[in-house]
Design a protein around this motif. Structure first.
Motif, PDB file in Angstrom:
ATOM      1  N   LEU A  12       2.386  -3.997  27.634  1.00 29.48           N
ATOM      2  CA  LEU A  12       0.997  -4.500  27.653  1.00 29.48           C
ATOM      3  C   LEU A  12       1.103  -5.656  28.682  1.00 29.48           C
ATOM      4  O   LEU A  12       0.091  -6.161  29.269  1.00 29.48           O
ATOM      5  CB  LEU A  12       0.599  -5.157  26.096  1.00 29.48           C
ATOM      6  CG  LEU A  12       0.116  -3.892  25.133  1.00 29.48           C
ATOM      7  CD1 LEU A  12       0.106  -4.529  23.867  1.00 29.48           C
ATOM      8  CD2 LEU A  12      -1.211  -3.282  25.733  1.00 29.48           C
ATOM      9  N   LEU A  13       2.385  -6.496  28.505  1.00 26.89           N
ATOM     10  CA  LEU A  13       2.395  -7.772  29.579  1.00 26.89           C
ATOM     11  C   LEU A  13       2.379  -7.277  30.781  1.00 26.89           C
ATOM     12  O   LEU A  13       2.068  -8.100  31.775  1.00 26.89           O
ATOM     13  CB  LEU A  13       3.373  -8.589  29.002  1.00 26.89           C
ATOM     14  CG  LEU A  13       3.454  -9.200  27.648  1.00 26.89           C
ATOM     15  CD1 LEU A  13       4.838 -10.098  27.377  1.00 26.89           C
ATOM     16  CD2 LEU A  13       2.115 -10.349  27.573  1.00 26.89           C
ATOM     17  N   ALA A  14       3.097  -6.153  31.147  1.00 34.11           N
ATOM     18  CA  ALA A  14       3.406  -5.784  32.540  1.00 34.11           C
ATOM     19  C   ALA A  14       2.128  -5.248  33.221  1.00 34.11           C
ATOM     20  O   ALA A  14       1.545  -5.712  34.193  1.00 34.11           O
ATOM     21  CB  ALA A  14       4.407  -4.533  32.605  1.00 34.11           C
ATOM     22  N   GLY A  15       1.245  -4.440  32.078  1.00 34.72           N
ATOM     23  CA  GLY A  15       0.032  -3.968  32.551  1.00 34.72           C
ATOM     24  C   GLY A  15      -0.016  -3.464  34.091  1.00 34.72           C
ATOM     25  O   GLY A  15       1.024  -3.183  34.710  1.00 34.72           O
ATOM     26  N   PRO A  16      -1.159  -3.177  34.749  1.00 32.09           N
ATOM     27  CA  PRO A  16      -1.330  -2.920  36.063  1.00 32.09           C
ATOM     28  C   PRO A  16      -0.853  -4.092  36.905  1.00 32.09           C
ATOM     29  O   PRO A  16      -0.867  -5.397  36.629  1.00 32.09           O
ATOM     30  CB  PRO A  16      -3.118  -2.981  36.271  1.00 32.09           C
ATOM     31  CG  PRO A  16      -3.693  -2.794  34.971  1.00 32.09           C
ATOM     32  CD  PRO A  16      -2.622  -3.565  34.043  1.00 32.09           C
ATOM     33  N   ALA A  17      -0.267  -3.807  38.053  1.00 29.07           N
ATOM     34  CA  ALA A  17       0.180  -4.800  38.880  1.00 29.07           C
ATOM     35  C   ALA A  17      -1.002  -5.769  39.421  1.00 29.07           C
ATOM     36  O   ALA A  17      -1.834  -5.281  39.842  1.00 29.07           O
ATOM     37  CB  ALA A  17       0.993  -4.139  40.125  1.00 29.07           C
ATOM     38  N   ARG A  18      -0.629  -7.090  39.529  1.00 30.61           N
ATOM     39  CA  ARG A  18      -1.600  -8.039  39.836  1.00 30.61           C
ATOM     40  C   ARG A  18      -1.528  -8.393  41.128  1.00 30.61           C
ATOM     41  O   ARG A  18      -0.337  -8.353  41.711  1.00 30.61           O
ATOM     42  CB  ARG A  18      -1.757  -9.273  39.106  1.00 30.61           C
ATOM     43  CG  ARG A  18      -1.970  -9.066  37.569  1.00 30.61           C
ATOM     44  CD  ARG A  18      -2.198 -10.296  36.751  1.00 30.61           C
ATOM     45  NE  ARG A  18      -0.761 -10.974  36.577  1.00 30.61           N
ATOM     46  CZ  ARG A  18      -0.031 -10.603  35.641  1.00 30.61           C
ATOM     47  NH1 ARG A  18      -0.257  -9.779  34.766  1.00 30.61           N
ATOM     48  NH2 ARG A  18       1.180 -11.412  35.597  1.00 30.61           N
TER      49      ARG A  18
END
Length: 358
Positions: free
Chosen positions: A352-358
């Motif tokens: 969840l913290l990684a998620g989609p690359a920002r």
């Protein structure tokens, strides 16, 4: 006397006891405004985390001007763009000294995380030799020796200097030329594109200046190689933001010529009586630190230069709900990256913290 009927008057006729239409309209408007105000004042579980970054709407004229240093070395403010090779998304910290069996390629494959930070490099005997934990030679660490395989798989890792044990090189190595050579040796040994500094003695201005001069030199050397060097600082976050000493350290480093990619805020997650209040102090502290960091870096806003690292006492300290809020906060404010320290969070939280690359 006869009365002539007026059609328009008939349309506006009202029954006895009915208020005038103008009064009804005013009452409706007042009710709408009152309802909106009441909804605005209702408490919200995620108000601190859903609020957009106010700094983006501000202009540089609305913020206090950064004072130029008396030395005349103040660098001109620059747009907060991320350096090539700087971390993003979620960054896994690996204690390469105390966890020699860690496998970077396997961890990347299992978690999907691309970026890692390896710590800690401190001064070896004599003060001017970088070593893992102050004892192990650069090429003898099995974790760091997996960097080639990690990069082949599409990942990368930065180097962390300092930390709570041992002495950071700039504090131990008093000869500027030797200090520059020590940093250059570590960067070159691992072809590092990112170095982080966990500073424990920001009030030692002589060490701050030695470190800054050395890093500015190496950044200039790396600038034309196609693999520039990103520099960040990991600093403790309090309810009042950064300490005054840390703010001076960042400003002095920037004024000496170092391009600071990010300031990684290290914050312990404290127990709260309710889950609703657990993350609010963190959000408040980050908002307090943001203008402090902006002033230190000579920029109107610093949201894109802030990374956030909660420190966990146990793997369940950060719930899935907390992780969603943190990831949303980071995305809305376009933070540089997220990370954790201490206990390793459960895989779902990392995802969840990684998620989609920002």
């Amino acid at each position: 006397m006869s009365v002539v009927a007026d059609p328009s008057a008939a349309r506006h006729a009202r029954e006895p006891g009915t208020p005038p239409r103008s009064v009804i309209v005013l009452a409706s408007v007042a009710l709408t405004v009152a309802t909106g105000a009441a909804l605005w004042l209702l408490p919200s579980e995620t108000d601190d985390w859903m609020r957009p970054a106010q700094a983006r709407a501000q202009t540089s004229a609305s913020l206090p001007a950064t004072r130029a240093a008396s030395s005349g070395l103040a660098a001109a403010p620059s747009a907060p763009v991320r350096a090539t090779g700087a971390p993003s998304g979620f960054v896994t910290f690996v204690d390469a000294v105390h966890d020699p069996r860690a496998s970077l390629p396997r961890a990347a494959q299992q978690s999907g995380v691309r970026w890692f930070t390896l710590g800690h490099l401190t001064a070896g005997q004599g003060g001017c030799t970088p070593k893992w934990g102050g004892r192990q030679a650069l090429g003898d660490n099995p974790v760091a020796n997996h960097l080639g395989r990690l990069r082949t798989a599409g990942g990368d890792a930065g180097l962390s200097f300092g930390g709570s044990a041992g002495r950071e090189l700039a504090s131990a190595c008093l000869v500027p030329g030797l200090l520059t050579a020590a940093y250059r040796q570590a960067v070159g040994a691992f072809d590092a594109a990112h170095v982080d500094f966990e500073i424990r003695d920001p009030a030692d201005l002589d060490a701050v200046r030695r470190r800054a001069t050395a890093l500015a030199t190496i950044q200039r050397e790396k600038a034309g190689t196609g693999r520039p060097l990103a520099v960040s600082f990991t600093l403790p976050l309090t309810g009042r933001g950064l300490s005054p000493q840390d703010q001076v350290m960042l400003r002095t480093t920037r004024e000496t010529g170092v391009r600071i990619t990010a300031v990684n805020l290290l914050v312990p997650l404290r127990a709260a009586q309710t889950a609703r209040g657990r993350l609010r102090p963190v959000a408040s502290a980050v908002r307090t630190a943001q203008p402090q960091i902006a002033r230190a870096l000579g920029e109107p806003s610093a949201w894109e230069r802030i990374a956030l690292t909660p420190v966990l006492a146990g793997p369940t300290d950060l719930s899935s709900a907390d992780a969603r809020k943190l990831a949303g906060f980071a995305s809305r404010h376009d933070l540089a990256w997220l990370s954790t320290r201490g206990a390793t969070p459960v895989p779902e939280v990392v995802r969840l913290l990684a998620g989609p690359a920002r």
